[in-house]
Design a protein around this motif. Structure first.
Motif, mmCIF file in Angstrom:
data_model
loop_
_atom_site.group_PDB
_atom_site.id
_atom_site.type_symbol
_atom_site.label_atom_id
_atom_site.label_comp_id
_atom_site.label_asym_id
_atom_site.label_seq_id
_atom_site.Cartn_x
_atom_site.Cartn_y
_atom_site.Cartn_z
ATOM 1 N N HIS A 1 41.675 31.991 20.476
ATOM 2 C CA HIS A 1 41.086 30.667 20.664
ATOM 3 C C HIS A 1 42.000 29.568 20.152
ATOM 4 N N VAL B 1 27.434 29.929 21.218
ATOM 5 C CA VAL B 1 28.415 28.866 21.086
ATOM 6 C C VAL B 1 29.467 29.004 22.182
ATOM 7 N N LEU B 2 29.844 30.270 22.410
ATOM 8 C CA LEU B 2 30.879 30.533 23.398
ATOM 9 C C LEU B 2 30.494 30.031 24.786
ATOM 10 N N MET C 1 27.149 33.557 17.661
ATOM 11 C CA MET C 1 28.440 33.012 18.061
ATOM 12 C C MET C 1 28.613 33.063 19.587
ATOM 13 N N TRP D 1 40.255 37.310 17.782
ATOM 14 C CA TRP D 1 39.403 36.274 18.384
ATOM 15 C C TRP D 1 39.895 34.885 17.981
ATOM 16 N N ARG E 1 28.436 27.632 25.545
ATOM 17 C CA ARG E 1 28.435 26.183 25.631
ATOM 18 C C ARG E 1 29.855 25.644 25.782
ATOM 19 N N THR E 2 30.794 26.239 25.055
ATOM 20 C CA THR E 2 32.161 25.733 25.101
ATOM 21 C C THR E 2 33.050 26.745 25.813
ATOM 22 N N SER E 3 32.985 26.724 27.112
ATOM 23 C CA SER E 3 33.775 27.696 27.861
ATOM 24 C C SER E 3 35.251 27.334 27.864
ATOM 25 N N ALA E 4 35.624 26.333 27.046
ATOM 26 C CA ALA E 4 36.992 25.823 27.076
ATOM 27 C C ALA E 4 38.036 26.901 26.864
ATOM 28 N N THR E 5 37.927 27.611 25.740
ATOM 29 C CA THR E 5 38.951 28.614 25.457
ATOM 30 C C THR E 5 38.375 30.022 25.490
ATOM 31 N N GLY E 6 37.102 30.152 25.867
ATOM 32 C CA GLY E 6 36.484 31.456 25.871
ATOM 33 C C GLY E 6 36.615 32.140 27.223
ATOM 34 N N THR E 7 36.738 33.449 27.192
ATOM 35 C CA THR E 7 36.720 34.231 28.422
ATOM 36 C C THR E 7 35.803 35.415 28.172
#
Lengths: 235, 249, 44, 211
Positions: free
Chosen positions: B219, B4-5, B1, B215, B7-13
């Motif tokens: 998100h 995945v995070l 997982m 989590w 690749r998609t830094s959109a809502t991840g910190t």
């Protein structure tokens, strides 16, 4: 024409006006007596066909009365708010600047009046169709149960009716919201009615515990409704 | 997982990555311990293993709904009506509905093993089922058309009423069962003799599910914020377009 | 293991539901984040 | 100023029906709102009545700040929308008495209002459902007259009325103005409306301009 604003109207007068309006419309259009009541009666008869057993019917009579009431509640609530939204009267009520909690109580009392009329017929038809007997103490319990359960149903019905009034797809949303919420009323009113009917050897005294639950339910949604109704029907 | 995070830094910190990694770690431990390491129960045998996912998901579902109610109340009470509260309420309810669905499915599988039936009109099960439908209704209310503020106000009111429903439904169902049926059914939670490892695994399950909950909610509510921002930017463009429509005439 | 189908099934359902929810959320986040400025993402 | 809008944006879902409306109206004006369909006239009137939330900008109507409080203004305005706000199962008389009871006007006022709008005794006892479109409109206007609003907001008030009804309406609006009220109305009866209005505003693309 003078432009002074009129005397402020007391909350009680608004409640009465809204109540009388709803009742008057029902007396004029007779939707509850000519459509909802036959529907509820039909539900009772269909259950008799489906269950096809005198003992079972006697046992479940109380539950069927309240189940038929709940189905009818959905129709009556929808009708009650369709009247107000059909020609923009709900908008006019909002612009009139009156206290919307008064509208809530007016509509809830009118809804309760219609429900009581319906329940009386349903209970009598249960007595006839399902051969149930009631004794004197049972009648007292039954009347109290009808009063408390109907108040709760009227409050919660008016509250969620206002929420879905004017929304797209309200015909399907109202049952989804309303039925789980009235589950406690169905359970409590059914048990109390069974106690009054003496179904399955139930004692009348067993019913009173349920009345307390019905009263709490009615109080919660009476208070909640008067607080929330105004903001729910507003944009 | 965690891949995945990235690749998609959109809502991840960094925080959500840590939470996500911890969640996976603890979850793996729960699965290994729950399925292999823990012993059978004396009464229930192997079926007790379902407990390690069923009970935590039920707890977290209730936690989610209480969280929704708190966020809704905060929205109603706060003078500013910050939409952040509304997003948290919605995100938490969505996750809660998912956990409640898990609870119902795993519960009925467990019930099939211990009771021999998928469903019993047990107070706890019945209450859970009613709550599930109630919150599905709440999510439907959130999807009604209208302004963002109206949506927030409506759903906040429904969330407050729904949380009041929890004790009412539970009490009525308990009373209903107690009058009509003795405690003859085997209570899945009551008859388990727990040794230390079992208790620790159950506790780990709660920790893992809590991490998952946090989590997911983080998100989900950030995704909602992204949609809101995109809508607001769309509004700027729409206003500009509407203005030119006006000046052309 | 006795009743393995039921037990593994419940673990599968649980983990599957969580994973599906997580992936759907991340995909939606990715979609909607493209049109949003980095400075509006207050959590970054 | 009775009405003052500054860069007001009002949206339906994500469509800006008002895209930055700025205008002012002073006491005693009769203002005509002109503009094509979908220009935002209805939205403008409903916003003035405190029915729609304001997304951006600021609006002040009858000394009420609409951005912070959309409710207190409602007692002071009267709104006639596209819908008539009547109960079709009730008679004209019953509709009138319902609305007058809600706002606490006397029976005499109700009678006068009905006379002004030419609702005769025979019509009074007719159910609204059985009225013609024009008669329904007259009834709706009568409920508005008893409101004695300080600001009249009328959306296509002339639509559906016959010539006589339009004359009576115009007379009523002038009388209301004499009594100190302010009127905003939208109309496609341009000649009649220009004649009645003291000023006209052009509404187009969610914007308001003088014309």
């Amino acid at each position: 024409m003078k432009s002074d604003s009129s005397m402020p109207v007391s909350k009680g007068k608004v409640v009465t006006a809204v109540f009388l309006k709803d009742v008057q419309i029902e007396l004029r259009s007779r939707v509850v007596t000519n459509q909802v009541l036959p529907f509820a009666g039909l539900v009772m008869v269909m259950f008799a066909f489906a269950l096809d057993n005198d003992d079972v019917l006697q046992r479940v009579a109380g539950g069927l009365v309240w189940l038929a009431t709940l189905f009818s509640l959905l129709i009556i609530v929808q009708r009650s708010f369709a009247i107000d939204t059909a020609d923009g009267a709900l908008d006019s009520l909002r612009v009139a600047g009156i206290e919307l909690s008064a509208v809530f109580f007016g509509k809830a009392i009118a809804l309760a009046a219609k429900l009581v009329a319906l329940e009386i017929v349903l209970i009598f038809s249960a007595l006839v169709l399902y051969r149930v007997d009631v004794n004197a103490t049972g009648v007292v319990l039954l009347v109290t149960c009808v009063f408390c359960a109907t108040s709760g149903l009227a409050f919660v019905g008016t509250l969620y009716g206002g929420l879905t009034a004017g929304a797209k797809g309200r015909e399907t949303l109202l049952p989804l919201l309303l039925l789980p919420v009235v589950a406690p009323v169905l359970i409590a009113a059914t048990r109390a009615t069974e106690a009054a009917f003496g179904s399955g050897g139930a004692q009348t005294s067993e019913g009173w515990a349920w009345i307390g639950l019905l009263a709490v339910f009615a109080a919660v949604f009476g208070v909640g409704g008067s607080l929330a109704f105004g903001s729910l029907i507003d944009e | 997982m965690s891949q995945v995070l990235q690749r998609t830094s959109a809502t991840g910190t960094r925080a959500t990555k840590v939470i996500g990694a911890l969640a996976i770690l603890v979850m793996v431990w729960v699965v290994v311990s729950g399925l292999i390491l823990t012993p059978q129960d004396v009464v229930q045998g192997e079926s007790v293993r379902i407990m390690y996912v069923h009970v935590p998901s039920a707890w977290i579902a209730y936690l989610a709904f209480i969280f929704t109610a708190v966020a809704s109340a905060s929205w109603l009470i706060s003078k500013k009506h910050s939409m952040g509260f509304d997003r948290f309420a919605g995100a938490s309810a969505e996750v809660g509905v998912m956990f409640m669905a898990i609870t119902l499915i795993t519960g009925s599988l467990w019930g099939r093993l211990t009771w021999g039936e998928f469903w019993q009109w047990d107070p706890r099960l019945t209450t859970t089922a009613f709550l599930f439908v109630t919150y599905v209704g709440y999510l439907a209310v959130r999807r009604l058309e209208g302004s963002a503020e109206q949506r927030a106000r409506r759903s906040a009111v429904v969330a407050m009423l729904a949380v009041l429903e929890i004790p009412l439904v539970h009490f009525s169902v308990v009373l209903w069962r107690s009058l009509h049926q003795g405690a003859t059914v085997l209570n899945p939670n009551g008859d388990v003799k727990m040794d230390d490892l079992m208790l620790f695994t159950l506790f780990s399950g709660v920790v893992a599910f809590t991490l998952v909950f946090v989590w997911l909610v983080l998100h989900r509510q950030r995704t909602m914020l992204l949609v809101d921002i995109a809508n607001r930017q769309g509004l700027d463009a729409a206003i500009a377009a509407r203005k030119t429509e006006g000046s052309v005439r | 293991m006795k009743d393995a189908g039921f037990i593994l099934g419940s673990y599968f359902v649980t983990l599957g539901a969580i994973l599906v929810f997580a992936f759907v959320t991340l995909r939606r986040a990715k979609e909607s984040s493209q049109s949003v400025d980095e400075k509006d993402k207050t959590w970054l | 100023m009775i009405v003052s809008f500054s860069d007001v944006v009002v949206v339906y879902d994500n469509f800006p029906a008002l895209a930055g409306a700025t205008f002012e109206i002073s006491r005693g004006e009769i203002v005509l709102l002109q503009g094509p369909n979908g220009a935002g006239k209805t939205t403008l009137l409903r916003t003035c009545a405190g029915l729609l939330p304001i997304v951006r900008g600021s609006a002040n109507v009858l000394s009420c700040d609409l951005t912070s409080d959309r409710f207190s203004v409602r007692k002071k305005v009267g709104l006639l929308g596209h819908a008539n706000g009547l109960f079709h199962d009730l008679t004209v008389e019953e509709n009138m008495s319902f609305w007058s009871r809600l706002i606490g006007t006397s029976d005499q006022d109700v009678k006068t209002a009905m006379q002004i709008m030419g609702l005769s005794d025979r019509l009074c006892t007719t159910r609204v459902a059985n009225l013609s479109a024009g008669q329904k409109r007259r009834c709706a206007l009568a409920t508005l007259i008893v409101r004695r609003a300080q600001l009249w907001l009328l959306d296509e008030p002339h639509a559906g009325l016959d010539t006589q009804g339009r004359d009576e309406l115009d007379k009523t609006l002038r009388a209301a103005r004499e009594a100190g009220a302010t009127v905003m109305f939208a109309s496609h009866e341009i000649d009649r409306a220009r004649n009645l209005a003291t000023r006209s505003l052009m509404v187009a693309g969610g914007l308001v301009t003088e014309s």
